[in-house]
Scaffold this motif. Structure first.
Motif, PDB file in Angstrom:
ATOM      1  N   UNK A 278     -12.078  13.200   9.515  1.00 22.49           N
ATOM      2  CA  UNK A 278     -13.337  12.968   8.954  1.00 22.49           C
ATOM      3  C   UNK A 278     -14.429  12.234   9.862  1.00 22.49           C
ATOM      4  N   UNK A 279     -15.965  11.723  10.432  1.00 26.18           N
ATOM      5  CA  UNK A 279     -15.892  11.310  10.738  1.00 26.18           C
ATOM      6  C   UNK A 279     -16.296  10.584   9.816  1.00 26.18           C
ATOM      7  N   UNK A 280     -16.388   8.796  10.183  1.00 22.16           N
ATOM      8  CA  UNK A 280     -16.131   7.216  10.117  1.00 22.16           C
ATOM      9  C   UNK A 280     -15.280   7.245   9.215  1.00 22.16           C
ATOM     10  N   UNK A 281     -14.069   7.073   9.220  1.00 22.77           N
ATOM     11  CA  UNK A 281     -12.580   7.119   8.742  1.00 22.77           C
ATOM     12  C   UNK A 281     -12.124   5.686   9.528  1.00 22.77           C
ATOM     13  N   UNK A 282     -11.062   5.102   8.700  1.00 23.54           N
ATOM     14  CA  UNK A 282     -10.438   3.612   9.206  1.00 23.54           C
ATOM     15  C   UNK A 282      -9.416   4.094   8.699  1.00 23.54           C
ATOM     16  N   UNK A 283      -8.506   3.038   9.421  1.00 23.50           N
ATOM     17  CA  UNK A 283      -7.375   2.671   8.960  1.00 23.50           C
ATOM     18  C   UNK A 283      -7.124   1.551   9.157  1.00 23.50           C
ATOM     19  N   UNK A 284      -6.148   1.268   8.335  1.00 26.05           N
ATOM     20  CA  UNK A 284      -6.433  -0.965   8.119  1.00 26.05           C
ATOM     21  C   UNK A 284      -4.562  -0.944   7.277  1.00 26.05           C
ATOM     22  N   UNK A 285      -4.703  -1.685   7.876  1.00 30.12           N
ATOM     23  CA  UNK A 285      -3.202  -2.553   7.278  1.00 30.12           C
ATOM     24  C   UNK A 285      -3.393  -2.333   5.436  1.00 30.12           C
ATOM     25  N   UNK A 286      -2.895  -2.332   4.402  1.00 34.38           N
ATOM     26  CA  UNK A 286      -3.238  -2.254   3.401  1.00 34.38           C
ATOM     27  C   UNK A 286      -1.917  -2.644   2.154  1.00 34.38           C
ATOM     28  N   UNK A 287      -2.258  -2.556   1.272  1.00 35.26           N
ATOM     29  CA  UNK A 287      -1.426  -3.597   0.007  1.00 35.26           C
ATOM     30  C   UNK A 287      -1.605  -4.818  -0.406  1.00 35.26           C
ATOM     31  N   UNK A 288      -0.941  -4.720  -1.776  1.00 34.73           N
ATOM     32  CA  UNK A 288      -1.455  -6.439  -1.907  1.00 34.73           C
ATOM     33  C   UNK A 288      -1.171  -7.393  -1.586  1.00 34.73           C
ATOM     34  N   UNK A 289      -0.143  -7.292  -1.577  1.00 34.49           N
ATOM     35  CA  UNK A 289       1.007  -8.583  -0.730  1.00 34.49           C
ATOM     36  C   UNK A 289       0.089  -8.686   0.890  1.00 34.49           C
ATOM     37  N   UNK A 290       0.442  -7.386   1.551  1.00 38.69           N
ATOM     38  CA  UNK A 290       0.054  -7.648   3.274  1.00 38.69           C
ATOM     39  C   UNK A 290      -1.840  -8.021   3.454  1.00 38.69           C
ATOM     40  N   UNK A 291      -2.565  -7.488   2.609  1.00 41.05           N
ATOM     41  CA  UNK A 291      -3.737  -8.087   2.378  1.00 41.05           C
ATOM     42  C   UNK A 291      -4.137  -9.527   2.079  1.00 41.05           C
ATOM     43  N   UNK A 292      -3.227 -10.250   1.239  1.00 40.96           N
ATOM     44  CA  UNK A 292      -3.290 -11.586   0.537  1.00 40.96           C
ATOM     45  C   UNK A 292      -2.239 -12.600   1.669  1.00 40.96           C
TER      46      UNK A 292
ATOM     47  N   UNK B  46      -2.212 -11.668   5.139  1.00 38.07           N
ATOM     48  CA  UNK B  46      -3.616 -11.981   5.711  1.00 38.07           C
ATOM     49  C   UNK B  46      -4.333 -12.933   6.076  1.00 38.07           C
ATOM     50  N   UNK B  47      -5.101 -12.658   4.942  1.00 34.86           N
ATOM     51  CA  UNK B  47      -6.073 -13.832   4.585  1.00 34.86           C
ATOM     52  C   UNK B  47      -5.187 -15.272   4.380  1.00 34.86           C
ATOM     53  N   UNK B  48      -4.404 -15.018   3.965  1.00 34.85           N
ATOM     54  CA  UNK B  48      -4.097 -16.819   3.591  1.00 34.85           C
ATOM     55  C   UNK B  48      -3.974 -17.126   5.063  1.00 34.85           C
ATOM     56  N   UNK B  49      -3.063 -16.395   6.352  1.00 32.84           N
ATOM     57  CA  UNK B  49      -2.371 -16.905   7.926  1.00 32.84           C
ATOM     58  C   UNK B  49      -3.711 -17.189   8.258  1.00 32.84           C
ATOM     59  N   UNK B  50      -4.857 -16.058   7.810  1.00 37.51           N
ATOM     60  CA  UNK B  50      -6.177 -17.022   8.740  1.00 37.51           C
ATOM     61  C   UNK B  50      -7.115 -17.842   7.881  1.00 37.51           C
TER      62      UNK B  50
ATOM     63  N   UNK C 185       0.763  -5.734  14.143  1.00 38.57           N
ATOM     64  CA  UNK C 185      -0.648  -5.956  14.039  1.00 38.57           C
ATOM     65  C   UNK C 185      -1.049  -7.324  13.044  1.00 38.57           C
ATOM     66  N   UNK C 186       0.262  -7.944  12.402  1.00 36.77           N
ATOM     67  CA  UNK C 186       0.506  -8.270  11.327  1.00 36.77           C
ATOM     68  C   UNK C 186      -0.298  -9.895  12.119  1.00 36.77           C
ATOM     69  N   UNK C 187      -0.293 -11.149  11.359  1.00 36.37           N
ATOM     70  CA  UNK C 187      -0.500 -12.382  12.452  1.00 36.37           C
ATOM     71  C   UNK C 187       0.418 -12.997  12.337  1.00 36.37           C
TER      72      UNK C 187
END
Length: 493
Positions: A138-152, A154-158, A176-178
């Motif tokens: 689908x045009x415009x689709x994106x892949x990303x690291x997901x899941x509550x724990x990995x997202x939190x 990544x933010x805390x590492x940042x 792709x993780x920090x």
């Protein structure tokens, strides 16, 4: 002669049009200038509040976060539904889980129109695979690291933390993780895919129009419900010595087809892990979209009593409160609640959970046992329009005003997809003043542009409320709550 007679009128008409435009701009500009100045002032004031507490020259806080993870495939919801031939339904309905196209259409319509976030497990693996295949190209689709724990994580590492992350991931995922994230859990060949159906404000699907930007999440996850990384996570936790332990992602267990007693056994093990941790370690539980009453009962028995901090959105707060009061699950609540309504619900959750803590502690003392439950000393609710925190005075949680400001700013940064906040792509939808309660005669607090975070004291706790500069050019709503909660926690540990 006729042609020559028209030229002056054409020229005169152009002059009149230009004059009208200039006149309109003249009358509109002061109002726009005031709005722009107001947004600029609120932004600069929130930034100052955030920066009052720095992470420089301070040892990196250590945070352990579980459980699970996935790969998010993010698509425009209406485009995917149209591509896969899923027609708008005439009957919006709530379903605990999804088995066919009709239920998907009904469930999506139920949440799409009010613009409420939702997440549902799809039992039909064939249908889920077909949707994923439709989304892949689908045009415009994106892949990303997901899941509550990995997202939190990544933010805390940042934001300056060292993180221990519990979950089962593929090597592509961990790559792709920090570098500040250490993974505890086995490696799998293929990660689970979660479909994130995003939609902007005003999106149309048949006769339905979304009231606000949000997302509808579908998964057919067979790994994360089992918390398979918990044993290795618990072992590494001993040497990691975290300042904070965060638990999220448990909604993967909601309506999953466990064998009898299997889920309860897993949550019992998690409860033991939390209760056996050092009392000095803060424990935060991040709520999510739960619709099964039995899992809410299990969470209230095995998990929430051991957490001294809770995070949730405007849908999850009344859901938790209903469960605490013995009522039915609240599937859909106002996606744009007033401040007073949210604060009253937060006070009630705080009161009920701490009353339960007192009763449990008294019972433990009477039996000569060590109390393993914790009082609730921090409650953070994130909504589209504002952030609200209740923090017990004298507790371990510090810098509440700055943390509330940071949470507010992070909401814009994540949804707009930029660390630099552009006031021209933001608006304030929080009222110019708000009541601190729905009770008659309650105090009203005005929104002050130079001091936008309002804080005051009640009983044994402090409350802070901050407006959100709501992003008007949405990049992504999924993961918003996890990013906001994580950012707020960073300044309080």
């Amino acid at each position: 002669m006729e042609a020559g007679g028209r030229v002056p009128w054409v020229k005169y008409g152009s002059v009149v049009s230009l004059f009208v435009v200039v006149l309109a701009l003249w009358f509109r500009s002061p109002q726009n200038a005031v709005l722009d100045d107001r947004l600029d002032t609120v932004l600069s004031s929130l930034l100052r509040a955030e920066q009052k507490v720095g992470m420089n020259n301070v040892a990196r806080p250590r945070v352990a976060i579980g459980f699970g993870g996935c790969v998010d495939l993010i698509v425009d919801s209406v485009s995917l539904l149209n591509k896969t031939g899923i027609q708008p339904t005439d009957q919006p309905l709530h379903h605990d889980y999804l088995e066919n196209v009709e239920q998907l259409a009904q469930s999506f319509a139920y949440f799409f129109a009010p613009g409420a976030a939702a997440e549902r497990f799809m039992l039909n693996e064939t249908l889920f695979s077909e949707l994923v295949e439709g989304a892949r190209d689908l045009p415009g689709n994106r892949w990303s690291v997901g899941g509550n724990a990995p997202v939190m994580a990544s933010r805390m590492a940042t934001e300056g933390c060292d993180v221990l992350l519990g979950g089962t991931f593929s090597t592509d995922f961990t790559d792709v993780l920090s570098q500040h994230i250490t993974v505890a859990g086995k490696v799998i060949d293929e990660p689970d895919i979660h479909l994130i159906l995003e939609y902007p404000t005003g999106a149309r699907w048949g006769r339905y129009t979304s009231r606000r930007a949000n997302r509808y999440i579908i998964h057919s996850d067979a790994n994360n419900p089992y918390l398979s990384s918990m044993e290795e996570f618990a072992q590494k936790l001993i040497d990691f010595k975290p300042d904070l332990l965060v638990v999220g992602g448990l909604q993967m267990m909601d309506n999953f087809p466990f064998r009898s007693g299997e889920r309860e056994a897993l949550l019992s093990r998690l409860g033991h892990l939390l209760s056996s941790s050092s009392p000095q370690i803060g424990i935060h539980f991040e709520m999510a979209s739960f619709v099964e009453e039995s899992i809410m009962e299990d969470l209230l028995h095995y998990v929430i009593p051991h957490a001294d901090s809770l995070g949730m959105n405007e849908q999850e707060l009344p859901n938790l409160l209903s469960s605490l009061k013995g009522s039915n699950i609240t599937v859909l609540s106002d996606p744009n609640p007033r401040v007073a309504t949210v604060l009253d619900q937060m006070r009630e959750v705080y009161r009920i959970l701490n009353q339960r803590h007192k009763e449990a502690s008294a019972e433990s003392r009477a039996n000569g046992a060590r109390a393993t439950v914790k009082p609730l000393t921090r409650l953070h609710v994130h909504t589209l329009a504002f952030q609200a925190m209740i923090v017990t005075r004298g507790s371990k949680w510090k810098n509440t005003m700055s943390a509330t400001a940071k949470a507010s700013l992070t909401a814009n940064r994540h949804v707009c997809g930029s660390n630099d906040i552009d006031p021209s792509k933001a608006r304030l939808i929080m009222d110019d003043s708000f009541s601190v309660s729905r009770q008659e005669g309650s105090q009203r607090i005005p929104l002050q542009e130079t001091r936008p975070v309002s804080c005051w004291s009640e009983e044994d706790y402090d409350i802070c409320v901050a407006p959100v500069l709501v992003c008007t050019e949405v990049y992504q709503t999924a993961g918003g709550g996890d990013n906001v909660s994580a950012a707020g926690l960073v300044l309080q540990i």
